[in-house]
Write an enzyme that holds these catalytic residues in place. Sequence first.
Site, PDB file in Angstrom:
ATOM      1  N   LYS A  26       0.865  -1.207  -0.079  1.00 54.28           N
ATOM      2  CA  LYS A  26      -0.051   0.073   0.095  1.00 54.28           C
ATOM      3  C   LYS A  26       0.630   1.209   0.141  1.00 54.28           C
ATOM      4  O   LYS A  26       1.631   1.373   0.893  1.00 54.28           O
ATOM      5  CB  LYS A  26      -0.864   0.106   1.342  1.00 54.28           C
ATOM      6  CG  LYS A  26      -2.182   0.516   1.099  1.00 54.28           C
ATOM      7  CD  LYS A  26      -2.972   0.167   2.525  1.00 54.28           C
ATOM      8  CE  LYS A  26      -4.227   0.891   2.456  1.00 54.28           C
ATOM      9  NZ  LYS A  26      -4.867   0.767   3.728  1.00 54.28           N
TER      10      LYS A  26
HETATM   11  O1  G3P Z   1      -9.127   1.825   4.639  1.00 53.89           O
HETATM   12  C1  G3P Z   1      -8.941   3.046   5.093  1.00 53.89           C
HETATM   13  C2  G3P Z   1      -9.712   3.219   6.418  1.00 53.89           C
HETATM   14  O2  G3P Z   1      -8.851   2.646   7.380  1.00 53.89           O
HETATM   15  C3  G3P Z   1      -9.855   4.502   6.826  1.00 53.89           C
HETATM   16  O3  G3P Z   1     -10.956   4.560   7.465  1.00 53.89           O
HETATM   17  O4  G3P Z   1     -12.341   5.159   9.063  1.00 53.89           O
HETATM   18  O5  G3P Z   1      -9.945   5.908   9.216  1.00 53.89           O
HETATM   19  O6  G3P Z   1     -11.325   6.896   7.676  1.00 53.89           O
HETATM   20  P1  G3P Z   1     -11.334   5.917   8.392  1.00 53.89           P
END
Ligand code: G3P
Length: 217
Positions: free
Chosen positions: A83
């Site tokens: 990634k």
């Molecule tokens: O896959 C990306 C994710 O982990 C981000 O999620 O909820 O931290 O915006 P969030």
Amino acid sequence: MKFFVDTAEVDQIAELNDLGMVDGVTTNPSLILKSGRDILEVTKEIAEMVDGPVSAEVVALEADAMIEEGRKLAKIADNIAVKVPLTWAGLKACNVLSGEGNMVNVTLCFSANQALLAAKAGATFISPFIGRLDDINLDGMELISDIRQIYDNYGYDTQILAASIRTVNHAYQAAMIGADVMTAPPGVIKKMAEHPLTDAGLATFMKDWAKTGQKIV
Ligand code: G3P
């Protein structure tokens, strides 16, 4: 639609994996921190448990250092997707790492133009962050829809990995638009099974069944 689980919590991945719900896993530095685990160890453990792609994120900011980290992460297992962030350095690293035969997930995507660049750089997955756009009053779903159209216009095979999914409605809308994959926290995936009419219907069936006095086994 493929379901990736967005966590580095091994127990939670195992629970969903046993149900056949896990097509892959995504992690990031924040999720590694939350797990309290060593990145190399926990990524190996997850990659052994899950058949599909397991995303492990580089933390360098310069292309050459990203490539070096990406090569090391890719060596953990055959199903690692490296990634990289959607920066020029990340795109360069994507180009090199995908050219070497690695799966690459380009993350932190917030615009259709960024997604177009990632496809051109050979990304296996593009990760548009829905929830974080919604957080600042922009429309995360519109981005998924735009990327779907652009990729379909030109036949790019980069898979749209709807990320930063926070609600069951995000999951539903991403599926309706045709995102190839969604990555969501285990809690969101489990909540997709819930419906108040299912609960109410089951309660009635149980009450009526008790009145029959019968047993199946
Ligand atoms: O896959 C990306 C994710 O982990 C981000 O999620 O909820 O931290 O915006 P969030």
